[in-house]
Motif scaffolding. Structure first.
Motif, PDB file in Angstrom:
ATOM      1  N   GLY A  89      -9.282 -12.256  59.191  1.00  0.00           N
ATOM      2  CA  GLY A  89      -8.685 -11.084  58.570  1.00  0.00           C
ATOM      3  C   GLY A  89      -8.408 -10.006  59.609  1.00  0.00           C
ATOM      4  O   GLY A  89      -8.806 -10.112  60.768  1.00  0.00           O
ATOM      5  N   TYR A  90      -7.702  -8.985  59.183  1.00  0.00           N
ATOM      6  CA  TYR A  90      -7.401  -7.830  60.031  1.00  0.00           C
ATOM      7  C   TYR A  90      -8.426  -6.741  59.742  1.00  0.00           C
ATOM      8  O   TYR A  90      -8.845  -6.570  58.602  1.00  0.00           O
ATOM      9  N   LYS A  91      -8.804  -6.006  60.756  1.00  0.00           N
ATOM     10  CA  LYS A  91      -9.762  -4.915  60.568  1.00  0.00           C
ATOM     11  C   LYS A  91      -9.015  -3.657  60.150  1.00  0.00           C
ATOM     12  O   LYS A  91      -8.128  -3.189  60.860  1.00  0.00           O
ATOM     13  N   ALA A 127     -11.923 -12.030  51.683  1.00  0.00           N
ATOM     14  CA  ALA A 127     -11.893 -10.565  51.853  1.00  0.00           C
ATOM     15  C   ALA A 127     -11.654 -10.222  53.318  1.00  0.00           C
ATOM     16  O   ALA A 127     -10.730 -10.749  53.922  1.00  0.00           O
ATOM     17  N   GLU A 128     -12.478  -9.361  53.871  1.00  0.00           N
ATOM     18  CA  GLU A 128     -12.258  -8.896  55.248  1.00  0.00           C
ATOM     19  C   GLU A 128     -12.414 -10.009  56.285  1.00  0.00           C
ATOM     20  O   GLU A 128     -11.983  -9.864  57.429  1.00  0.00           O
ATOM     21  N   ASN A 185      -2.646 -12.349  54.978  1.00  0.00           N
ATOM     22  CA  ASN A 185      -3.803 -11.537  55.367  1.00  0.00           C
ATOM     23  C   ASN A 185      -3.357 -10.125  55.763  1.00  0.00           C
ATOM     24  O   ASN A 185      -4.025  -9.146  55.434  1.00  0.00           O
ATOM     25  N   ALA A 186      -2.237 -10.029  56.466  1.00  0.00           N
ATOM     26  CA  ALA A 186      -1.723  -8.716  56.868  1.00  0.00           C
ATOM     27  C   ALA A 186      -1.302  -7.906  55.645  1.00  0.00           C
ATOM     28  O   ALA A 186      -1.605  -6.711  55.541  1.00  0.00           O
ATOM     29  N   VAL A 187      -0.629  -8.544  54.711  1.00  0.00           N
ATOM     30  CA  VAL A 187      -0.214  -7.856  53.483  1.00  0.00           C
ATOM     31  C   VAL A 187      -1.440  -7.357  52.719  1.00  0.00           C
ATOM     32  O   VAL A 187      -1.509  -6.203  52.295  1.00  0.00           O
ATOM     33  N   GLY A 188      -2.429  -8.216  52.557  1.00  0.00           N
ATOM     34  CA  GLY A 188      -3.651  -7.819  51.867  1.00  0.00           C
ATOM     35  C   GLY A 188      -4.371  -6.683  52.575  1.00  0.00           C
ATOM     36  O   GLY A 188      -4.855  -5.743  51.935  1.00  0.00           O
ATOM     37  N   ALA A 189      -4.437  -6.769  53.890  1.00  0.00           N
ATOM     38  CA  ALA A 189      -5.103  -5.715  54.666  1.00  0.00           C
ATOM     39  C   ALA A 189      -4.408  -4.370  54.494  1.00  0.00           C
ATOM     40  O   ALA A 189      -5.068  -3.341  54.286  1.00  0.00           O
ATOM     41  N   LEU A 190      -3.093  -4.368  54.576  1.00  0.00           N
ATOM     42  CA  LEU A 190      -2.355  -3.112  54.387  1.00  0.00           C
ATOM     43  C   LEU A 190      -2.514  -2.580  52.970  1.00  0.00           C
ATOM     44  O   LEU A 190      -2.613  -1.368  52.763  1.00  0.00           O
ATOM     45  N   THR A 191      -2.545  -3.467  52.009  1.00  0.00           N
ATOM     46  CA  THR A 191      -2.659  -3.064  50.607  1.00  0.00           C
ATOM     47  C   THR A 191      -3.941  -2.278  50.349  1.00  0.00           C
ATOM     48  O   THR A 191      -3.927  -1.290  49.620  1.00  0.00           O
TER      49      THR A 191
END
Length: 122
Positions: free
Chosen positions: A52-54, A35-36, A89-95
């Protein structure tokens, strides 16, 4: 909190332990999403935590699907696994920053711009 083979995954160490079980069963490359907290790559060479990205999450409905789709894209482009996981991780974070499944999926340009703006995570 997830679990695997009776191991409650609460930390990176727990995830590493679960990953080692899969390695012993013959799996060569393991990616455990956190996750995060990002993702953990486990191979015979060791474990690499990719942070992950915040972001401010709104809806997690398509996060796993977008991560897996991005993983397939990255692998098919021949990128090293740790670079692919940074991308996923970037794709998931933006999603997770948008509501809904299809409307929340970012395009490549959005992902590249996001990664450029968040270089401290690379």
């Amino acid at each position: 909190m997830a679990s695997f083979k009776g191991i409650k995954i609460k930390s990176l160490e727990d995830a590493k332990t679960a990953g080692k079980i899969l390695l012993e069963k013959g799996v060569k490359n393991i990616i455990i999403t956190l996750a995060e907290k990002g993702a953990l790559i486990i191979t015979e060479s060791g474990a690499i935590h990719v942070p992950g990205y915040k972001v401010n999450p709104v809806d997690s409905v398509a996060a796993g699907d977008s991560f897996n789709g991005a993983l397939a894209v990255g692998i098919s482009n021949g990128k090293p696994l740790h670079e692919v996981v940074r991308f996923t991780n970037a794709v998931g974070a933006l999603t997770v920053t948008k509501e809904g499944a299809i409307p929340s999926l970012p395009n490549l340009k959005e992902v590249q711009e996001f990664m450029e703006q968040n270089k401290e995570y690379v």
